[in-house]
Design a protein around this motif. Structure first.
Motif, PDB file in Angstrom:
ATOM      1  N   THR A  24       0.852  -1.182   0.000  1.00  0.00           N
ATOM      2  CA  THR A  24       0.000   0.000   0.000  1.00  0.00           C
ATOM      3  C   THR A  24       0.895   1.242   0.000  1.00  0.00           C
ATOM      4  OG1 THR A  24      -0.066   0.175   2.404  1.00  0.00           O
ATOM      5  CG2 THR A  24      -1.731  -1.235   1.351  1.00  0.00           C
ATOM      6  N   ALA A  25       0.286   2.403  -0.212  1.00  0.00           N
ATOM      7  CA  ALA A  25       1.050   3.650  -0.179  1.00  0.00           C
ATOM      8  C   ALA A  25       1.713   3.843   1.180  1.00  0.00           C
ATOM      9  CB  ALA A  25       0.137   4.831  -0.499  1.00  0.00           C
ATOM     10  N   LEU A  42       4.935  13.281  -3.775  1.00  0.00           N
ATOM     11  CA  LEU A  42       5.896  12.869  -4.802  1.00  0.00           C
ATOM     12  C   LEU A  42       5.203  12.086  -5.907  1.00  0.00           C
ATOM     13  CD1 LEU A  42       9.077  11.747  -2.828  1.00  0.00           C
ATOM     14  CD2 LEU A  42       8.942  13.581  -4.513  1.00  0.00           C
ATOM     15  N   TRP A  43       4.358  11.180  -5.508  1.00  0.00           N
ATOM     16  CA  TRP A  43       3.643  10.333  -6.459  1.00  0.00           C
ATOM     17  C   TRP A  43       2.789  11.191  -7.396  1.00  0.00           C
ATOM     18  CZ3 TRP A  43       4.259   5.479  -7.847  1.00  0.00           C
ATOM     19  CH2 TRP A  43       3.242   4.794  -8.483  1.00  0.00           C
ATOM     20  N   ARG A  44       2.030  12.128  -6.825  1.00  0.00           N
ATOM     21  CA  ARG A  44       1.184  13.005  -7.641  1.00  0.00           C
ATOM     22  C   ARG A  44       2.026  13.897  -8.539  1.00  0.00           C
ATOM     23  NH1 ARG A  44      -1.385  13.954  -2.674  1.00  0.00           N
ATOM     24  NH2 ARG A  44      -0.564  16.086  -2.661  1.00  0.00           N
ATOM     25  N   THR A  45       3.147  14.399  -8.010  1.00  0.00           N
ATOM     26  CA  THR A  45       4.006  15.299  -8.792  1.00  0.00           C
ATOM     27  C   THR A  45       4.613  14.583  -9.984  1.00  0.00           C
ATOM     28  OG1 THR A  45       4.502  16.569  -6.796  1.00  0.00           O
ATOM     29  CG2 THR A  45       5.974  16.870  -8.656  1.00  0.00           C
ATOM     30  N   ARG A  51      -3.764   5.871  -5.215  1.00  0.00           N
ATOM     31  CA  ARG A  51      -4.474   4.582  -5.259  1.00  0.00           C
ATOM     32  C   ARG A  51      -5.095   4.210  -3.917  1.00  0.00           C
ATOM     33  NH1 ARG A  51      -2.489   1.921  -9.869  1.00  0.00           N
ATOM     34  NH2 ARG A  51      -4.158   0.407  -9.494  1.00  0.00           N
ATOM     35  N   GLY A  52      -5.227   5.193  -3.023  1.00  0.00           N
ATOM     36  CA  GLY A  52      -5.852   4.932  -1.729  1.00  0.00           C
ATOM     37  C   GLY A  52      -5.098   3.892  -0.926  1.00  0.00           C
ATOM     38  N   GLU A  54      -5.120   0.723  -1.759  1.00  0.00           N
ATOM     39  CA  GLU A  54      -4.915  -0.420  -2.656  1.00  0.00           C
ATOM     40  C   GLU A  54      -3.439  -0.831  -2.660  1.00  0.00           C
ATOM     41  OE1 GLU A  54      -5.298  -1.265  -7.473  1.00  0.00           O
ATOM     42  OE2 GLU A  54      -6.136   0.562  -6.577  1.00  0.00           O
ATOM     43  N   ARG A  55      -3.200  -2.118  -2.811  1.00  0.00           N
ATOM     44  CA  ARG A  55      -1.813  -2.604  -2.938  1.00  0.00           C
ATOM     45  C   ARG A  55      -1.383  -2.400  -4.391  1.00  0.00           C
ATOM     46  NH1 ARG A  55      -0.007  -4.848   1.499  1.00  0.00           N
ATOM     47  NH2 ARG A  55      -1.499  -5.493   3.102  1.00  0.00           N
ATOM     48  N   ALA A  56      -0.886  -1.195  -4.646  1.00  0.00           N
ATOM     49  CA  ALA A  56      -0.581  -0.789  -6.018  1.00  0.00           C
ATOM     50  C   ALA A  56       0.894  -0.456  -6.219  1.00  0.00           C
ATOM     51  CB  ALA A  56      -1.432   0.429  -6.383  1.00  0.00           C
ATOM     52  N   TYR A  57       1.730  -0.719  -5.196  1.00  0.00           N
ATOM     53  CA  TYR A  57       3.126  -0.313  -5.243  1.00  0.00           C
ATOM     54  C   TYR A  57       4.052  -1.502  -5.040  1.00  0.00           C
ATOM     55  CZ  TYR A  57       0.598   4.011  -4.471  1.00  0.00           C
ATOM     56  OH  TYR A  57      -0.283   5.033  -4.578  1.00  0.00           O
ATOM     57  N   ASN A  58       5.271  -1.393  -5.592  1.00  0.00           N
ATOM     58  CA  ASN A  58       6.234  -2.479  -5.453  1.00  0.00           C
ATOM     59  C   ASN A  58       7.574  -1.939  -4.957  1.00  0.00           C
ATOM     60  OD1 ASN A  58       7.674  -1.433  -7.723  1.00  0.00           O
ATOM     61  ND2 ASN A  58       6.336  -2.576  -9.110  1.00  0.00           N
ATOM     62  N   GLU A  59       8.592  -2.783  -4.971  1.00  0.00           N
ATOM     63  CA  GLU A  59       9.897  -2.385  -4.425  1.00  0.00           C
ATOM     64  C   GLU A  59      10.583  -1.301  -5.259  1.00  0.00           C
ATOM     65  OE1 GLU A  59      11.107  -3.188  -1.568  1.00  0.00           O
ATOM     66  OE2 GLU A  59       9.460  -4.544  -1.067  1.00  0.00           O
TER      67      GLU A  59
END
Length: 328
Positions: A24-25, A42-45, A51-52, A54-59
């Motif tokens: 998650t974030a 940072l993500w938005r920029t 992604r709230g 949600e498990r949407a991120y990785n290493e």
């Protein structure tokens, strides 16, 4: 290619990023050592939607966030400056990605099928192309970045030799646009107008680079460029007319040149000469170069002839007397 290597369910993220999103974030931010609020900024920029939970991120996301965090922690830059740099990366990479996909996707899909892939699913084809050729594109990307970085540092050094403020310098600014582009867009198919824009941008870019200038930005039917001196700006404009306006297969162009002090920030240029160059195109005839008085005074009289036109109001500049410029 075996069935096991094909991405299923159109999972673009897994196919192109090479990792399952398992974080998650909040978890990604914690692993990167950055507050969640700053990680989200940072993500938005970078240009990505949040992604709230949600498990949407990785290493890889963790490594990128951590890299920014470490630079800030070490005191080289503060977080606001980091966001400025990240914004430039995001904007540049987003345009590059769209450009690459638009230019390559059909050929990549065809090559994928020729190699035994089933169907022409964009995700499967892209995954196949990345596996085979991705490292070579990364070499080009890093090479171009380093070369442009070296050129940018050289420009700063040159500016500092003249002025204490490296962000402000005198340049000749050029604005070239396609005549009657709106009408042309209504007459041609989407494919044809896309081809015209692509050829226009490519030819302008070649001419600008050949004459020692710099392409600042392209706006589809127009390009903004700069040269260090007025003669270089004129020769760039002359070259654009030769390879675009004089080609019967291409539309006519109009070009305005203005010289003066500009501010260089975030890969762009700002200041009165930028606005004036754009205004001058509105009074230029087809395949002609219009300049302001400052540019005219700097052009060598034994090479370039300038002739004043009737004075007229220029929005934001009052009444001005533009000049035509042509080679003797």
């Amino acid at each position: 290619m075996s069935d096991e290597t094909l991405p299923e369910g159109g999972d673009v993220a897994r196919a192109l990023l090479g990792q399952e999103p398992t974080l998650t974030a909040a978890e990604a931010a914690a692993k990167a050592g950055l507050p969640l609020r700053e990680a989200r900024r940072l993500w938005r920029t970078l240009g990505f939607p949040e992604r709230g939970d949600e498990r949407a991120y990785n290493e890889d996301d963790v490594a990128a966030i951590a890299a920014v965090s470490q630079v800030v922690t070490e005191g080289l830059i503060d977080f606001d400056l980091a966001l400025n740099v990240v914004r430039g990366v995001g904007l540049s990479m987003a345009r590059l990605a769209d450009w690459e996909v638009g230019a390559l996707i059909q050929r990549v899909e065809d090559a994928f099928v020729e190699d035994g892939g089933r169907g022409a699913a964009p995700t499967a084809a892209a995954d196949w192309a990345l596996e085979r050729y991705g490292d070579r594109f990364e070499v080009i990307l890093l090479y171009a970045w380093r070369r442009h970085l070296a050129a940018a540092v050289a420009r700063i050094e040159s500016t500092r030799a003249i002025d204490a403020d490296p962000h402000t310098t005198d340049l000749t600014v050029g604005f070239a646009d396609i005549v009657s582009f709106t009408a042309l867009s209504n007459e041609l198919s989407r494919e044809k107008i896309g081809d015209v824009v692509e050829v226009f941008e490519a030819r302008c870019g070649d001419v600008i680079a050949a004459n020692g200038g710099r392409l600042i930005k392209s706006m589809g039917d127009a390009v903004l460029f700069v040269n260090a001196d007025a003669l270089g700006g004129f020769e760039t404009a002359e070259g654009i007319i030769k390879v675009v306006g004089r080609d019967k297969r291409m539309p006519d162009v109009r070009i305005g040149l203005a010289t003066g002090s500009v501010v260089m920030r975030l890969g762009d240029v700002f200041g009165p000469p930028v606005n004036l160059a754009a205004r001058l195109t509105a009074v230029a005839r087809r395949n002609r170069i219009i300049v302001d008085r400052e540019t005219a005074d700097l052009l060598p009289k034994d090479q370039i002839e300038t002739r004043p036109l009737p004075a007229r109001p220029m929005r934001g500049f009052g009444v001005m007397e533009p000049l035509t410029a042509r080679r003797v």
